[in-house]
Design a protein around this motif. Structure first.
Motif, PDB file in Angstrom:
ATOM      1  N   GLN A 200      -7.194   4.026  -5.790  1.00  0.00           N
ATOM      2  CA  GLN A 200      -7.094   3.125  -6.966  1.00  0.00           C
ATOM      3  C   GLN A 200      -7.392   3.215  -8.216  1.00  0.00           C
ATOM      4  OE1 GLN A 200      -5.550   0.559  -5.390  1.00  0.00           O
ATOM      5  NE2 GLN A 200      -5.981  -1.424  -6.129  1.00  0.00           N
ATOM      6  N   ASP A 201      -8.031   4.411  -8.625  1.00  0.00           N
ATOM      7  CA  ASP A 201      -8.238   4.796 -10.193  1.00  0.00           C
ATOM      8  C   ASP A 201      -6.839   5.388 -10.589  1.00  0.00           C
ATOM      9  OD1 ASP A 201      -8.374   7.211  -8.757  1.00  0.00           O
ATOM     10  OD2 ASP A 201     -10.423   7.626  -9.591  1.00  0.00           O
ATOM     11  N   GLU A 202      -5.867   5.524  -9.986  1.00  0.00           N
ATOM     12  CA  GLU A 202      -4.616   5.811 -10.547  1.00  0.00           C
ATOM     13  C   GLU A 202      -3.911   5.008 -11.238  1.00  0.00           C
ATOM     14  OE1 GLU A 202      -2.376   7.877  -7.674  1.00  0.00           O
ATOM     15  OE2 GLU A 202      -4.142   8.688  -6.597  1.00  0.00           O
TER      16      GLU A 202
ATOM     17  N   HIS B 296      -7.958   3.077  -0.882  1.00  0.00           N
ATOM     18  CA  HIS B 296      -6.292   3.344  -0.806  1.00  0.00           C
ATOM     19  C   HIS B 296      -5.495   2.569  -1.823  1.00  0.00           C
ATOM     20  CE1 HIS B 296      -3.314   3.515   2.502  1.00  0.00           C
ATOM     21  NE2 HIS B 296      -2.703   3.803   1.198  1.00  0.00           N
ATOM     22  N   LYS B 297      -4.831   3.234  -2.506  1.00  0.00           N
ATOM     23  CA  LYS B 297      -4.018   2.613  -3.660  1.00  0.00           C
ATOM     24  C   LYS B 297      -3.175   1.558  -2.926  1.00  0.00           C
ATOM     25  CE  LYS B 297      -1.422   3.817  -7.586  1.00  0.00           C
ATOM     26  NZ  LYS B 297      -0.516   4.771  -8.483  1.00  0.00           N
ATOM     27  N   HIS B 298      -3.288   0.329  -3.700  1.00  0.00           N
ATOM     28  CA  HIS B 298      -2.778  -0.808  -3.016  1.00  0.00           C
ATOM     29  C   HIS B 298      -2.496  -1.956  -4.160  1.00  0.00           C
ATOM     30  CE1 HIS B 298      -6.928  -2.186  -2.953  1.00  0.00           C
ATOM     31  NE2 HIS B 298      -6.437  -3.225  -2.955  1.00  0.00           N
ATOM     32  N   MET B 299      -1.220  -2.722  -4.048  1.00  0.00           N
ATOM     33  CA  MET B 299      -1.115  -3.804  -4.902  1.00  0.00           C
ATOM     34  C   MET B 299      -1.388  -5.079  -4.034  1.00  0.00           C
ATOM     35  SD  MET B 299       0.295  -0.988  -6.268  1.00  0.00           S
ATOM     36  CE  MET B 299       1.991  -0.979  -5.670  1.00  0.00           C
ATOM     37  N   GLN B 300      -1.480  -6.142  -4.675  1.00  0.00           N
ATOM     38  CA  GLN B 300      -1.427  -7.364  -3.811  1.00  0.00           C
ATOM     39  C   GLN B 300      -0.465  -8.445  -4.442  1.00  0.00           C
ATOM     40  OE1 GLN B 300      -5.556  -8.790  -2.941  1.00  0.00           O
ATOM     41  NE2 GLN B 300      -6.338  -7.044  -4.066  1.00  0.00           N
ATOM     42  N   LEU B 301       0.049  -9.067  -3.509  1.00  0.00           N
ATOM     43  CA  LEU B 301       1.139 -10.226  -4.028  1.00  0.00           C
ATOM     44  C   LEU B 301       0.288 -11.826  -3.511  1.00  0.00           C
ATOM     45  CD1 LEU B 301       2.964  -7.576  -2.967  1.00  0.00           C
ATOM     46  CD2 LEU B 301       4.659  -9.282  -3.921  1.00  0.00           C
TER      47      LEU B 301
ATOM     48  N   ILE C 139       0.898  -1.421   0.025  1.00  0.00           N
ATOM     49  CA  ILE C 139       0.192  -0.140  -0.007  1.00  0.00           C
ATOM     50  C   ILE C 139       0.914   1.188  -0.068  1.00  0.00           C
ATOM     51  CG2 ILE C 139      -1.893  -1.341   1.240  1.00  0.00           C
ATOM     52  CD1 ILE C 139      -0.917   0.226   3.710  1.00  0.00           C
ATOM     53  N   THR C 140       0.415   2.365  -0.525  1.00  0.00           N
ATOM     54  CA  THR C 140       1.086   3.537  -0.434  1.00  0.00           C
ATOM     55  C   THR C 140       1.314   4.194   0.752  1.00  0.00           C
ATOM     56  OG1 THR C 140      -0.754   4.765  -1.329  1.00  0.00           O
ATOM     57  CG2 THR C 140       0.328   3.928  -2.972  1.00  0.00           C
TER      58      THR C 140
END
Length: 321
Positions: free
Chosen positions: A145-147, A184-189, A137-138
């Protein structure tokens, strides 16, 4: 990479958080399916050569009842949150988030695994199909999350992938149309299996490439990942994002492009998305577009089978022709 994570230790911490009720995880029932209902896709824009697609689309459904408490959209909240007992010396507010603009619960101190370059936090994913799963997460809790991903996102993503010794894939669901569930801008692994293991493989890794009913854009690293940098990833990403915008027939100045990102140590993919809800549950995210569908109950699997799994992915993405 500047640091490495001890996965045995992470698994132990994960187990303690699950036992305390801070993480939701339970055993999954795994069902493998194939669907060969669509013509071979020959019109993909690929930044690296690919072989003809002649095999059916492959799917791995994991039925995990623990997912029933997972929020389905950014305005949802998790019911029945109670203070954790995972650390007797630590008290925390179970409603606290990762900053004033965040909708991701902070959890106990053990949730935070590492801070990367002061821009991102690597944390445990509270709603897990695998043991364990992670979120990146940033640190800026007002990022959304739309960026599109930026240099900091891709640099931190590459660093996190290489800090985990076992193979993982990182994915990003950009906009609700791409299957995001938090703002909230986030990636998942999540972990994945290597080719020739006999288990389910991500389709870019398959020796015999399957039919893919949607348009995607792919860059392979051809074994030269040690020379890949955040700047190189950003250049490739911008090229693929431009093509995704074209595939969606969006104007060149459109700021928000619904898409999924999938990144491994071997390749980088962007999938343009039209919608996440095609009349079946769960909504289709990046993992679903790879054929990995995480269901809450058997009835959801039956919905996919009735609708046609490949048809679901075609409707969720841009149909291949």
């Amino acid at each position: 990479m500047s640091f490495s994570l001890n996965e045995k230790q992470l698994a132990s911490t994960f187990d303690k958080l699950v036992e305390a009720g801070d993480l939701l995880y339970g055993p999954s029932t795994v069902v493998h399916l194939e669907d060969k209902h669509f013509p071979v896709c020959n019109t993909l824009f690929c930044l690296s050569a690919t072989s003809p697609y002649s095999q059916p689309t492959k799917f791995e459904f994991r039925i995990c009842p623990a997912l029933q408490s997972k929020p389905l959209k950014p305005t949802d909240d998790t019911p029945n949150d109670t203070p954790s007992a995972s650390d007797d010396e630590l008290s925390y507010d179970p409603e606290a988030t990762f900053g004033p603009g965040s909708d991701i619960k902070r959890g106990p101190a053990a949730f935070l695994i590492e801070t990367l370059s002061s821009t991102h936090h690597l944390i445990f994913n509270k709603f897990c199909v695998f043991r364990p799963q992670y979120m990146l997460i940033t640190a800026d809790s007002y990022r959304r999350q739309d960026e599109a991903l930026d240099l900091e996102d891709l640099t931190a993503s590459w660093k996190a992938l290489h800090a985990l010794p076992s193979p993982h894939f990182l994915f990003y669901n950009c906009t609700p149309q791409a299957g995001n569930s938090r703002e909230h801008k986030h990636m998942q692994l999540a972990p994945f299996t290597l080719p020739d293991s006999g288990a389910f493989e991500l389709f870019p890794d398959m020796a015999e490439q399957p039919e893919v009913p949607f348009v995607f854009f792919l860059q392979r690293f051809q074994g030269l990942f040690e020379f890949v940098s955040g700047k190189k990833l950003l250049n490739v990403y911008r090229t693929m994002l431009y093509k995704a915008r074209e595939a969606l027939e969006m104007s060149a100045d459109a700021e928000t492009v619904p898409h999924n990102v999938i990144l491994t140590k071997q390749w980088f993919m962007v999938i343009p998305r039209r919608k996440a809800d095609v009349g079946v549950k769960p909504a289709v995210n990046a993992a679903g577009m790879l054929g990995m569908v995480w269901c809450e109950e058997d009835e959801q699997l039956e919905e996919w089978k009735t609708h046609g799994p490949a048809k679901v992915l075609m409707e969720a993405g841009v149909p291949a022709s």
